[in-house]
Motif scaffolding. Structure first.
Motif, PDB file in Angstrom:
ATOM      1  N   SER A   1       0.802  -1.228   0.000  1.00 33.10           N
ATOM      2  CA  SER A   1       0.000   0.000   0.000  1.00 33.10           C
ATOM      3  C   SER A   1       0.835   1.279   0.000  1.00 33.10           C
ATOM      4  CB  SER A   1      -0.953   0.010   1.196  1.00 33.10           C
ATOM      5  OG  SER A   1      -0.233  -0.150   2.404  1.00 33.10           O
TER       6      SER A   1
ATOM      7  N   ARG B   1       0.403   6.263  -7.493  1.00 37.88           N
ATOM      8  CA  ARG B   1      -0.904   5.691  -7.156  1.00 37.88           C
ATOM      9  C   ARG B   1      -1.669   5.250  -8.407  1.00 37.88           C
ATOM     10  NH1 ARG B   1      -4.943   5.462  -3.363  1.00 37.88           N
ATOM     11  NH2 ARG B   1      -7.016   5.618  -4.267  1.00 37.88           N
TER      12      ARG B   1
ATOM     13  N   THR C   1      -8.301   4.696   5.000  1.00 39.25           N
ATOM     14  CA  THR C   1      -9.195   4.880   3.860  1.00 39.25           C
ATOM     15  C   THR C   1      -8.524   4.432   2.572  1.00 39.25           C
ATOM     16  OG1 THR C   1     -10.109   6.770   5.010  1.00 39.25           O
ATOM     17  CG2 THR C   1     -10.663   6.566   2.686  1.00 39.25           C
ATOM     18  N   LYS C   2      -7.256   4.846   2.380  1.00 37.97           N
ATOM     19  CA  LYS C   2      -6.575   4.499   1.119  1.00 37.97           C
ATOM     20  C   LYS C   2      -6.249   3.002   1.067  1.00 37.97           C
ATOM     21  CE  LYS C   2      -5.089   8.560  -1.203  1.00 37.97           C
ATOM     22  NZ  LYS C   2      -4.013   9.540  -1.004  1.00 37.97           N
TER      23      LYS C   2
ATOM     24  N   SER D   1      -9.328   1.356   0.077  1.00 37.14           N
ATOM     25  CA  SER D   1      -9.877   1.773  -1.229  1.00 37.14           C
ATOM     26  C   SER D   1      -9.666   0.704  -2.304  1.00 37.14           C
ATOM     27  CB  SER D   1      -9.275   3.113  -1.678  1.00 37.14           C
ATOM     28  OG  SER D   1      -7.908   2.947  -2.035  1.00 37.14           O
TER      29      SER D   1
END
Ligand code: ATP
Length: 319
Positions: free
Chosen positions: A135, A144, A180-181, A184
């Motif tokens: 991540s 990203r 959150t990321k 995601s």
């Protein structure tokens, strides 16, 4: 095919020459190549498997050193690109006397963060049987977008997606941003590996009871793993679940144990993808991964302590 393609960061860790000091107290540092996805690719190759690494390094001496380390370990580095304008990432890492790990990153921005979707080696990604990522590569653009595109390419080409999230808090703007990321891209994975502390980070609950872990399960998953350090690993598949204890060893340095575990498990899965549907085969693969993780804790550093297949089998036989 049996190719495991790892995507993400590779960097140089600088580790104090003496144990149990703060970064400020450290008298000197040793270079230790690292970056979880790179460690996984080397773990696979060390076990005799086919591995490739996709990522960006600085066009500097450390970047070229890291690419050479991939090659020397039998990892295909043909999909590594070099950035002429940014440095290879560095991290100063220490295990303080209080047991806490302390990190100081030099990524402002580093080359790994600057990989673009256009720079992806599509051919290598399309050949993946398993496409593995973490991540850290989700934190900043343009990397990203490159990460998300690479996942799409791999999935379209029929690869299994393997995800080992890393909530390294110093790198995110906040805990909530990290959570959150990380979540995601949760639903896209086929295989997810988390540690006990990551279950707490992601669920907010300090427990690895099944009802807590199942909050992280998705109906599209094939396998969810929770590593438990010396206690081994819990596994959750579509039709069965269980716990596989690890092996008794003399622990020296846990750096890279999780990556060794993942590399070994992915090695077994590309050799026999039906392990994901067969509890007996899956437990055998997890035993192999536990042994590989265990051996990695018996020596200092991540990459130097990754075992060969023979070493893993020896530990399993002698247990
Ligand atoms: P990392 O420490 O690399 O961030 P992690 O927290 O995911 O990763 P651990 O749970 O510490 O990794 O270890 C991964 C696996 O390695 C464990 O599931 C276990 O199989 C093996 N392992 C780690 N520590 C030990 C130990 N002390 N004894 C036996 N096996 C171990």
């Amino acid at each position: 095919g049996e190719l495991v393609v790892s995507f993400g960061e590779m960097l140089v860790d600088f580790v104090p020459t003496v144990a149990g000091v703060s970064l400020a107290e450290a008298p000197a540092f040793l270079k230790a190549p690292g970056g979880a996805p790179a460690n996984v690719s080397i773990a696979v190759a060390r076990l005799g498997g086919e591995a490739a690494f996709v990522g960006k390094l600085g066009d500097d001496e450390f970047g070229r050193m890291l690419a050479a380390i991939l090659r020397d370990n039998g990892v295909d580095d043909g999909a590594v690109v070099f950035d002429a304008g940014a440095r290879t990432a560095l991290a100063f890492v220490t295990l303080r006397a209080d047991g806490e790990r302390e990190f100081m990153f030099y990524r402002n921005p580093s080359a790994d963060m600057l990989l673009t979707a256009d720079e992806l080696n599509v051919d290598v990604i399309k050949r993946a049987t398993v496409f593995h990522y973490g991540s850290i590569s989700l934190i900043a653009e343009p990397c990203r977008s490159a990460h998300l595109r690479a996942m799409e390419i791999a999935k379209e080409a029929g690869a299994l997606l393997s995800y080992d999230p890393n909530p390294r808090e110093a790198l995110w703007s906040s805990r909530e941003e990290a959570r959150t990321k990380i979540l995601s891209i949760w639903d896209q994975a086929d295989i997810v590996k988390v540690s006990e502390s990551e279950v707490e980070f992601l669920t907010g609950i300090d427990s690895v009871e099944d009802d807590v872990v199942m909050k992280l399960w998705r109906p599209t998953f094939k396998l969810l793993l929770v590593t438990l350090g010396g206690k081994g690993c819990k596994y959750y598949a579509r039709d069965f679940r269980g716990v596989v204890p690890s092996y008794k060893i003399q622990q020296v340095d846990t750096t890279g144990a999780g990556d060794a575990f993942v590399g070994a498990l992915l090695r077994k899965i590309v050799q026999d993808p039906s392990s994901l549907q067969n509890q007996e085969k899956l437990e055998e693969a997890i035993k192999f991964a536990n042994a590989c993780g265990a051996i990695t804790t018996t020596k200092k550093g991540a990459i130097p302590s990754l075992p060969t297949e023979i070493e893993v089998l020896q530990l399993m036989e002698n247990a």
